[in-house]
Motif scaffolding. Structure first.
Motif, PDB file in Angstrom:
ATOM      1  N   GLY A 168     -39.771  19.591 -87.219  1.00 13.89           N
ATOM      2  CA  GLY A 168     -39.710  20.612 -86.406  1.00 13.89           C
ATOM      3  C   GLY A 168     -39.801  21.548 -87.292  1.00 13.89           C
ATOM      4  O   GLY A 168     -39.838  22.610 -86.480  1.00 13.89           O
ATOM      5  N   ALA A 169     -39.920  21.675 -88.547  1.00 15.24           N
ATOM      6  CA  ALA A 169     -40.410  23.390 -89.592  1.00 15.24           C
ATOM      7  C   ALA A 169     -41.385  23.519 -89.618  1.00 15.24           C
ATOM      8  O   ALA A 169     -42.279  22.498 -89.284  1.00 15.24           O
ATOM      9  CB  ALA A 169     -39.259  23.140 -90.457  1.00 15.24           C
ATOM     10  N   LYS A 193     -47.891  12.948 -82.020  1.00 16.74           N
ATOM     11  CA  LYS A 193     -46.381  12.644 -81.581  1.00 16.74           C
ATOM     12  C   LYS A 193     -46.476  11.343 -80.580  1.00 16.74           C
ATOM     13  O   LYS A 193     -47.285  11.501 -79.811  1.00 16.74           O
ATOM     14  CB  LYS A 193     -45.518  14.026 -80.604  1.00 16.74           C
ATOM     15  CG  LYS A 193     -44.021  13.823 -80.520  1.00 16.74           C
ATOM     16  CD  LYS A 193     -43.629  15.008 -80.021  1.00 16.74           C
ATOM     17  CE  LYS A 193     -41.695  14.500 -79.750  1.00 16.74           C
ATOM     18  NZ  LYS A 193     -41.529  15.748 -78.682  1.00 16.74           N
ATOM     19  N   GLY A 194     -45.660  10.471 -80.388  1.00 14.21           N
ATOM     20  CA  GLY A 194     -46.467   8.922 -79.801  1.00 14.21           C
ATOM     21  C   GLY A 194     -46.442   8.462 -80.024  1.00 14.21           C
ATOM     22  O   GLY A 194     -46.662   7.674 -79.201  1.00 14.21           O
ATOM     23  N   THR A 195     -46.717   8.738 -81.286  1.00 15.16           N
ATOM     24  CA  THR A 195     -48.145   7.469 -82.160  1.00 15.16           C
ATOM     25  C   THR A 195     -47.420   6.758 -82.384  1.00 15.16           C
ATOM     26  O   THR A 195     -46.128   6.863 -83.071  1.00 15.16           O
ATOM     27  CB  THR A 195     -49.367   7.906 -83.274  1.00 15.16           C
ATOM     28  OG1 THR A 195     -49.770   8.808 -82.457  1.00 15.16           O
ATOM     29  CG2 THR A 195     -49.877   6.817 -83.813  1.00 15.16           C
ATOM     30  N   LYS A 196     -47.205   5.083 -82.305  1.00 13.51           N
ATOM     31  CA  LYS A 196     -46.655   4.082 -82.777  1.00 13.51           C
ATOM     32  C   LYS A 196     -47.163   2.983 -83.961  1.00 13.51           C
ATOM     33  O   LYS A 196     -46.472   2.663 -84.822  1.00 13.51           O
ATOM     34  CB  LYS A 196     -46.047   2.596 -81.779  1.00 13.51           C
ATOM     35  CG  LYS A 196     -45.551   3.718 -80.295  1.00 13.51           C
ATOM     36  CD  LYS A 196     -44.232   3.699 -81.221  1.00 13.51           C
ATOM     37  CE  LYS A 196     -43.710   4.896 -79.403  1.00 13.51           C
ATOM     38  NZ  LYS A 196     -42.190   5.487 -79.661  1.00 13.51           N
ATOM     39  N   GLU A 197     -47.981   3.743 -83.932  1.00 10.67           N
ATOM     40  CA  GLU A 197     -49.287   3.074 -84.896  1.00 10.67           C
ATOM     41  C   GLU A 197     -48.637   3.248 -86.618  1.00 10.67           C
ATOM     42  O   GLU A 197     -48.385   4.975 -86.256  1.00 10.67           O
ATOM     43  CB  GLU A 197     -50.505   2.681 -85.295  1.00 10.67           C
ATOM     44  CG  GLU A 197     -51.224   2.482 -86.342  1.00 10.67           C
ATOM     45  CD  GLU A 197     -52.787   2.710 -85.987  1.00 10.67           C
ATOM     46  OE1 GLU A 197     -53.522   2.122 -86.521  1.00 10.67           O
ATOM     47  OE2 GLU A 197     -52.976   3.038 -85.330  1.00 10.67           O
ATOM     48  N   ALA A 203     -53.119   8.884 -92.678  1.00 13.21           N
ATOM     49  CA  ALA A 203     -53.798   9.128 -93.883  1.00 13.21           C
ATOM     50  C   ALA A 203     -54.415  10.582 -94.531  1.00 13.21           C
ATOM     51  O   ALA A 203     -54.319  11.396 -93.177  1.00 13.21           O
ATOM     52  CB  ALA A 203     -55.554   8.943 -94.017  1.00 13.21           C
ATOM     53  N   THR A 204     -54.210  11.597 -95.231  1.00 17.85           N
ATOM     54  CA  THR A 204     -54.378  13.180 -95.431  1.00 17.85           C
ATOM     55  C   THR A 204     -55.758  13.334 -94.631  1.00 17.85           C
ATOM     56  O   THR A 204     -56.404  12.718 -94.947  1.00 17.85           O
ATOM     57  CB  THR A 204     -54.716  13.389 -96.132  1.00 17.85           C
ATOM     58  OG1 THR A 204     -53.004  12.796 -97.211  1.00 17.85           O
ATOM     59  CG2 THR A 204     -53.790  14.997 -96.433  1.00 17.85           C
ATOM     60  N   GLY A 205     -55.813  13.842 -94.018  1.00 17.34           N
ATOM     61  CA  GLY A 205     -56.546  14.921 -92.433  1.00 17.34           C
ATOM     62  C   GLY A 205     -57.260  14.120 -91.466  1.00 17.34           C
ATOM     63  O   GLY A 205     -58.250  14.719 -90.638  1.00 17.34           O
ATOM     64  N   ASP A 206     -56.204  13.045 -91.515  1.00 16.58           N
ATOM     65  CA  ASP A 206     -56.144  12.449 -90.363  1.00 16.58           C
ATOM     66  C   ASP A 206     -55.295  12.937 -88.964  1.00 16.58           C
ATOM     67  O   ASP A 206     -54.832  12.088 -87.929  1.00 16.58           O
ATOM     68  CB  ASP A 206     -55.798  10.868 -90.221  1.00 16.58           C
ATOM     69  CG  ASP A 206     -57.713   9.877 -90.754  1.00 16.58           C
ATOM     70  OD1 ASP A 206     -58.590  10.972 -90.946  1.00 16.58           O
ATOM     71  OD2 ASP A 206     -57.352   9.375 -91.141  1.00 16.58           O
ATOM     72  N   GLY A 207     -54.058  13.456 -89.280  1.00 19.04           N
ATOM     73  CA  GLY A 207     -53.258  13.147 -88.640  1.00 19.04           C
ATOM     74  C   GLY A 207     -53.177  15.297 -87.875  1.00 19.04           C
ATOM     75  O   GLY A 207     -54.635  15.353 -87.807  1.00 19.04           O
ATOM     76  N   ILE A 208     -52.097  15.912 -88.011  1.00 18.08           N
ATOM     77  CA  ILE A 208     -52.331  17.203 -86.985  1.00 18.08           C
ATOM     78  C   ILE A 208     -51.731  18.543 -87.878  1.00 18.08           C
ATOM     79  O   ILE A 208     -51.940  19.037 -87.404  1.00 18.08           O
ATOM     80  CB  ILE A 208     -50.779  17.140 -85.996  1.00 18.08           C
ATOM     81  CG1 ILE A 208     -49.225  16.688 -86.899  1.00 18.08           C
ATOM     82  CG2 ILE A 208     -50.921  16.185 -85.024  1.00 18.08           C
ATOM     83  CD1 ILE A 208     -48.351  16.746 -85.493  1.00 18.08           C
ATOM     84  N   ILE A 209     -51.421  17.999 -89.187  1.00 20.42           N
ATOM     85  CA  ILE A 209     -51.616  18.888 -90.033  1.00 20.42           C
ATOM     86  C   ILE A 209     -52.894  19.513 -89.904  1.00 20.42           C
ATOM     87  O   ILE A 209     -53.406  18.859 -90.625  1.00 20.42           O
ATOM     88  CB  ILE A 209     -50.497  18.607 -91.629  1.00 20.42           C
ATOM     89  CG1 ILE A 209     -49.027  18.057 -90.771  1.00 20.42           C
ATOM     90  CG2 ILE A 209     -50.545  19.856 -92.708  1.00 20.42           C
ATOM     91  CD1 ILE A 209     -48.415  18.115 -92.123  1.00 20.42           C
TER      92      ILE A 209
END
Length: 252
Positions: A168-169, A193-197, A203-209
């Protein structure tokens, strides 16, 4: 500066044999691997030969915190065999974690003692974070701040952006706070958030960052290389290739 890119071999732990992956990682474009115990334990020299044969390096490796104090020479010898320059304790087991500020200050001092021993061999020591270091204690202080407040300047930091998000930072704020300590940056990505897979990692670039916004902050740190990692990929090849392709697209 173009950062060398390492692959954290922990990402492939469920897909042995690991050494046979080295030529593929080189073909994907990786410069190095970052092994964890026990990947190098059986024979560090054999691991080094496999790396040399594949045209890869080992800049740093993960090791037990206890090993830094109780078996320092063993891990110094492993570092020298692997050709690594940075020893990284990455974890404190839940049952061993203290709940007071003094516990975390003492951890910083322990890392400093280990760094002093390593320095006589031309090696460095860095801490690697998970989420628990960024969660406030009962008194409101954070373990990560306490560690580095008490550690000497010889203790570096391999910052894991994915775990910071899970805590949460804000990775942007932490990159700035610890800029002078950071020697490596793990570009671990998190799924929505909520993804179970894949345990919620990506993978880097496929997430929320938003990595493009963080890259300028990378330049203000003392980072020497970038590391990809995924804690539980269902397909290590897809993770490894997608991540490095994305990172190279950022022109780091």
């Amino acid at each position: 500066m173009t950062y060398p890119i390492s692959y954290q071999l922990y990402s492939s732990r469920n897909f042995p044999p690991l050494f046979t992956q080295f030529p593929e990682l080189k073909a994907f474009g990786y410069d190095a691997i970052e092994p964890w115990l026990p990947a190098y334990e059986a024979d560090a020299k054999a691991c080094r030969r496999a790396l040399d044969d594949a045209g890869l390096r080992c800049h740093c490796f993960h090791m037990p915190l206890k090993g830094l104090i109780e078996e320092p020479q063993r891990f110094i010898d492993i570092a020298l065999a692997l050709g690594a320059t940075i020893l990284i304790p990455p974890y404190v087991a839940p049952e061993e974690r203290g709940t007071t500020a003094d516990y975390w200050r003492d951890l910083g001092k322990t890392l400093s003692e280990g760094a002093d021993r390593a320095a006589s061999h031309g090696l460095k020591v860095a801490w690697h974070n998970h989420d628990f270091e960024f969660r406030p204690l009962a008194d409101g202080s954070r373990p990560i701040d306490l560690i580095f407040e008490s550690a000497e300047k010889n203790v570096r930091f391999e910052i894991d952006c994915g775990w910071i998000i899970r805590a949460g930072a804000d990775p942007a704020a932490e990159l700035q706070t610890f800029a002078d300590r950071i020697i490596a940056i793990q570009m671990k990505d998190m799924a929505p958030k909520g993804t179970k897979e894949d345990d919620g990692w990506a993978a880097t670039g496929d997430g929320i960052i938003d990595w493009a916004k963080l890259v300028p902050l990378f330049r203000r740190t003392k980072a020497e290389h970038i590391v990809t990692e995924h804690d539980n990929p269902s397909d290590w090849r897809r993770f490894a290739k997608r991540s490095i392709d994305y990172i190279k697209g950022l022109a780091l």
